[in-house]
Scaffold this motif. Sequence first.
Motif, PDB file in Angstrom:
ATOM      1  N   VAL A  64       0.862  -1.179   0.000  1.00  0.00           N
ATOM      2  CA  VAL A  64       0.000   0.000   0.000  1.00  0.00           C
ATOM      3  C   VAL A  64       0.898   1.228   0.000  1.00  0.00           C
ATOM      4  N   PRO A 139      -6.121   2.826  -8.303  1.00  0.00           N
ATOM      5  CA  PRO A 139      -7.580   2.961  -8.279  1.00  0.00           C
ATOM      6  C   PRO A 139      -8.011   4.393  -8.540  1.00  0.00           C
ATOM      7  N   LEU A 147      -8.311  -0.256 -11.258  1.00  0.00           N
ATOM      8  CA  LEU A 147      -8.781  -1.249 -10.302  1.00  0.00           C
ATOM      9  C   LEU A 147     -10.280  -1.073 -10.099  1.00  0.00           C
ATOM     10  N   MET A 149     -13.185  -1.052  -8.127  1.00  0.00           N
ATOM     11  CA  MET A 149     -13.381  -1.001  -6.690  1.00  0.00           C
ATOM     12  C   MET A 149     -14.709  -1.619  -6.240  1.00  0.00           C
ATOM     13  N   LEU A 267     -10.744  -6.844  -8.059  1.00  0.00           N
ATOM     14  CA  LEU A 267     -10.170  -6.824  -6.717  1.00  0.00           C
ATOM     15  C   LEU A 267     -10.118  -8.266  -6.214  1.00  0.00           C
ATOM     16  N   VAL A 269      -7.332 -10.615  -4.464  1.00  0.00           N
ATOM     17  CA  VAL A 269      -6.016 -10.753  -3.860  1.00  0.00           C
ATOM     18  C   VAL A 269      -5.420 -12.126  -4.145  1.00  0.00           C
ATOM     19  N   ILE A 285      -0.315  -1.030  -4.687  1.00  0.00           N
ATOM     20  CA  ILE A 285      -1.576  -0.302  -4.820  1.00  0.00           C
ATOM     21  C   ILE A 285      -1.276   1.135  -4.416  1.00  0.00           C
ATOM     22  N   LEU A 299      -8.875   2.316   0.463  1.00  0.00           N
ATOM     23  CA  LEU A 299      -8.081   1.388   1.264  1.00  0.00           C
ATOM     24  C   LEU A 299      -8.962   0.596   2.226  1.00  0.00           C
ATOM     25  N   LEU A 302     -10.133  -2.203   0.003  1.00  0.00           N
ATOM     26  CA  LEU A 302      -8.991  -3.068  -0.299  1.00  0.00           C
ATOM     27  C   LEU A 302      -8.621  -3.944   0.894  1.00  0.00           C
ATOM     28  N   GLU A 305     -10.945  -6.716   1.627  1.00  0.00           N
ATOM     29  CA  GLU A 305     -10.730  -7.802   0.674  1.00  0.00           C
ATOM     30  C   GLU A 305      -9.517  -8.638   1.071  1.00  0.00           C
TER      31      GLU A 305
END
Length: 492
Positions: A64, A139, A147, A149, A267, A269, A285, A299, A302, A305
């Motif tokens: 991140v 994003p 990305l 979202m 999204l 992972v 990201i 975030l 994210l 997820e």
Amino acid sequence: MKPALNLGAWRYLNGSDGGPALELPAEHLVTHGVVVGMTGSGKTGLVTVLIEEAAKAGVPTLVVDVKGDLPNLLLAFPDFDAQRLEPWVEAERDSTAEEVAERARVAAEKRRAELESWGIGEEELAAYANSIHVRVLTPGGSAGEALHMLSSLERRSPRWDSDPEAARDALSAAVSLVLRLLGREPDPAKSREHVLLSVLAERRLAAGESAELAELMQDVLEPPIDQIGALSVNAYIKVSERKSLAAAMNSLLASPSLASWRQGTTLDVAEWVEPKQGKTPIVVISVAHLDDEERTLVLGVLLEEVLSWVRSLPGSQRLRALLVFDEVYGFLPPHPANPPTKRPVVALMKQARAFGVGVIVATQNPMDLDYRALSNAGVWCLGRLQTDADRARVIDGLAAVRGSEDVTGDIDTTLQRLAPRWFVIRNTHAGPPLLMQPRYAMTYMRGPMTRVEIRKARGVKEPVRVETPTPGAAAAAAPTQTQLVGPFASGK
């Protein structure tokens, strides 16, 4: 043999000679890490080295990036060719081509000297560059990969068949994001609109369909269900309120700015951390281009997820993946502040270790962090801190870590004298605290990258073809005396 991360050189806490190589067993990061240091302390360099070493050990990393520094990981050049640096050296606007070439030559020679002093030559650089697959996701922007979202809503996940609880958590985060974009209450425990949208979306997703916003809007107007809980739909949320919600959703759908949030990479992972053609993934990201509120929203989704993915894994004591959050300030504040990022970060710090996923958080602003969450961390790297309050806050946090109560006084004294690019490392798995000087990063550290520069780096990145390296050739040699400058800023 268990993999070890060669972070750099070390000395004893009093500054006396230690050794040329500080090797951190990879599995020690399963209990998470904290990196703290003011601007200029070398914090970003240390974080980069941690990511590089994890990749060399075959450990995929999710990064991140809040400040724009870590897209530099794209600049993993396989040699010391000065021409590769020409697009990246800092030059005056009116510099001639010859002046740029000279700056690049000087930068390349410095890079060669620094890396070779740590036993890293072109063979090791090429082997590293050829072993990694770096992606930068942006994003809401087009500099890196876009990305999607709202993937948890609009692109049905196989988790609805294998792990519906994890899928439900990801769905809840996506619904919260939609409601925040609408300016409405996003808290699942307080918002009837959140419950309505979640029930309607889950009905579609559990049936094997998608739940795109346009379809949900129609379901809001004409619900395909009779009850929510023990109440009829109309008793739970009035027709007029549903019409207002549908109108707001329609305005959101008509907004051109939403388009960039609803396209691009899913999204997912689990897919991100899968090796690509035998190469270890590093997925950055980057949210440096977003404003503070957008960063928090993105975030939050994210990290929920990531948490859902972690909970879907079998238990493990080995380090199977890393999450690196560079500059966690503002995203993990103490009680009562509760941004969307806090719950998943706290949950990851408490739970991810059981699944073999390590979390590393870094900050240059230690004053406003929830240290109760960070008390789960087993590895602390403490760099130079400017104020007494910063040092006291860090020491308070470290004191909460099991096994650190007896050494915090020594660390406090040391931090007052620490020089740049030196850290106190406290590994609760391995004896007393030590002084550490991180090795030079193999990545070319360009500094914060603009959107234009991210596009350029992604465009010029080419696969590296190298001969198979000689076994054992990557072993690091002892750093030179020039590099091992004193760990203290003064003789105080």
